[in-house]
Write an enzyme that holds these catalytic residues in place. Structure first.
Site, mmCIF file in Angstrom:
data_model
loop_
_atom_site.group_PDB
_atom_site.id
_atom_site.type_symbol
_atom_site.label_atom_id
_atom_site.label_comp_id
_atom_site.label_asym_id
_atom_site.label_seq_id
_atom_site.Cartn_x
_atom_site.Cartn_y
_atom_site.Cartn_z
ATOM 1 N N LEU A 1 -3.448 17.617 3.139
ATOM 2 C CA LEU A 1 -2.211 16.620 3.393
ATOM 3 C C LEU A 1 -1.137 17.432 2.713
ATOM 4 C CD1 LEU A 1 -1.120 13.508 3.838
ATOM 5 C CD2 LEU A 1 -1.373 13.514 1.384
ATOM 6 N N ASP B 1 10.014 0.439 -1.364
ATOM 7 C CA ASP B 1 10.833 -0.498 -1.902
ATOM 8 C C ASP B 1 10.377 -1.741 -2.715
ATOM 9 O OD1 ASP B 1 13.553 -1.200 -2.709
ATOM 10 O OD2 ASP B 1 14.098 -2.088 -0.768
ATOM 11 N N HIS C 1 8.507 0.349 -11.354
ATOM 12 C CA HIS C 1 8.736 1.710 -11.055
ATOM 13 C C HIS C 1 7.381 2.149 -11.745
ATOM 14 C CE1 HIS C 1 12.426 1.246 -9.558
ATOM 15 N NE2 HIS C 1 13.231 1.323 -10.871
HETATM 16 C C1 IPE Z 1 15.854 2.665 -0.788
HETATM 17 O O1 IPE Z 1 15.681 1.733 -1.634
HETATM 18 C C2 IPE Z 1 15.417 3.907 -1.631
HETATM 19 C C3 IPE Z 1 14.243 4.492 -2.107
HETATM 20 C C4 IPE Z 1 13.144 3.458 -2.031
HETATM 21 C C5 IPE Z 1 14.020 5.366 -3.033
HETATM 22 P P1 IPE Z 1 17.089 0.743 -2.302
HETATM 23 O O2 IPE Z 1 16.413 -0.163 -3.014
HETATM 24 O O3 IPE Z 1 17.717 1.879 -2.982
HETATM 25 O O4 IPE Z 1 17.753 0.449 -0.955
HETATM 26 P P2 IPE Z 1 18.776 -0.661 -0.661
HETATM 27 O O5 IPE Z 1 20.081 -0.312 -1.820
HETATM 28 O O6 IPE Z 1 18.276 -2.037 -0.927
HETATM 29 O O7 IPE Z 1 19.476 -0.302 0.622
HETATM 30 C C1 IPE Z 2 12.308 1.049 -4.878
HETATM 31 O O1 IPE Z 2 12.275 -0.210 -5.640
HETATM 32 C C2 IPE Z 2 12.499 2.056 -5.897
HETATM 33 C C3 IPE Z 2 13.639 2.798 -6.190
HETATM 34 C C4 IPE Z 2 14.601 2.668 -5.450
HETATM 35 C C5 IPE Z 2 13.805 4.003 -7.176
HETATM 36 P P1 IPE Z 2 13.810 -0.896 -6.349
HETATM 37 O O2 IPE Z 2 13.975 -0.600 -7.533
HETATM 38 O O3 IPE Z 2 14.677 -0.680 -5.095
HETATM 39 O O4 IPE Z 2 12.938 -2.337 -6.014
HETATM 40 P P2 IPE Z 2 14.089 -3.551 -5.723
HETATM 41 O O5 IPE Z 2 14.621 -3.459 -4.482
HETATM 42 O O6 IPE Z 2 15.061 -3.820 -6.754
HETATM 43 O O7 IPE Z 2 12.930 -4.778 -5.926
HETATM 44 MG MG MG Z 3 15.327 -1.745 -3.453
#
Ligand code: IPE
Ligand code: IPE
Ligand code: MG
Length: 251
Positions: A137, A26, A43
């Site tokens: 792995l 995240d 991303h």
């Molecule tokens: C969780 O992250 C899902 C992934 C990393 C794929 P999110 O950014 O979607 O989670 P929330 O919405 O903050 O809980």
């Molecule tokens: C995690 O990073 C990747 C996915 C959920 C696909 P985020 O896109 O949730 O990044 P933040 O949380 O908005 O910084």
């Molecule tokens: Mg996020």
């Protein structure tokens, strides 16, 4: 070949190096925002962290690495971001699978594939079969995955295979139909990006995982950061319901 060993039914062996690490990657969006870049640039950079984390895990002797790439709730994001993520996933498969195979890495994808287009579904199937016998792995990527979906699909498949289990069934009966029957339960759960929640990741499988949260954003999560997470794991006393005294007696 269900290898599932339930942490609530038998006490797992605890190793210095976690056998199975599960990560919620995240913070990509915030990483980009800090740099005045579009979210998708985060991303893109996050994919580089995936590469380096896979390599570090192989070097450290981790056996299973499970990465949360797209949740069943991420469809709620703006359409352009969802579409970018799907494209990135497709391109990553195109570009990385041969390298994974060369490095003896087995790739598995878990999640609901019914919303993916056929090209993606086919590529996933090919990648899984190509790498099926690799042993350095097991890399599992969770895409359109939700912990609740996993438990529900397991229940449905269990009852389809063995309707008589509707009367009474064991944890093992159900767990062998979950998405990762080939892996032991995660020893170490890592979430980057500062949030302290599970966000519908592996709800069943994380029953006794050690939880580690870091403010580091996923694109910045390097080898040193992974080592810090493992060092934290090594300080934990994994009791699985027992007392500390019992553990010391057995040592
Ligand atoms: C969780 O992250 C899902 C992934 C990393 C794929 P999110 O950014 O979607 O989670 P929330 O919405 O903050 O809980
Ligand atoms: C995690 O990073 C990747 C996915 C959920 C696909 P985020 O896109 O949730 O990044 P933040 O949380 O908005 O910084
Ligand atoms: Mg996020």
């Amino acid at each position: 070949m269900a290898l599932f060993r339930s942490s609530t039914r038998a006490i797992p062996e605890v190793e210095e190096i976690p056998r199975h690490i599960a990560i919620i990657m995240d913070g990509n969006g915030r990483w980009a925002k800090k740099r005045f870049l579009p979210r998708v640039a985060g991303h893109q950079r996050g994919l580089e962290t995936v590469r380096s984390t896979v390599k570090s895990c192989v070097d450290l002797g981790v056996e299973y690495l499970t990465l949360f790439a797209f949740s069943s709730e991420n469809w709620r994001r703006p359409a352009e971001e969802v579409s970018f993520l799907m494209q990135l996933f497709l391109r990553a498969l195109e570009q990385e699978v041969a390298k994974l195979h060369k490095n003896n890495i087995r790739l598995q994808i878990i999640g609901d594939r019914t919303r993916f287009d056929t090209k993606l579904v086919d590529m996933i199937a090919e990648a899984e079969s190509l790498t099926a016998d690799n042993s350095a792995l097991t890399l599992t990527v969770a895409a359109n995955y939700g912990g609740r979906w996993d438990i529900m699909q397991a229940m449905r498949r269990m009852l389809e295979t063995a309707p008589e289990l509707a009367q009474t069934f064991s944890e093992e009966d159900l767990a062998s139909h979950l998405s990762m029957p080939y892996a032991p339960e995660p020893d170490l759960f890592i979430r980057t990006g500062g949030e302290k929640r599970i966000s519908n990741f592996l709800l069943w499988q994380l029953a006794y995982a050690e939880l580690y949260f870091t403010d580091t954003l996923w694109p910045d999560f390097n080898n040193a950061a992974l080592k810090r997470a493992i060092q934290s794991y090594q300080q934990r006393e994994r009791r699985f319901g027992r007392t500390s005294e019992q553990l010391q007696q057995n040592a």
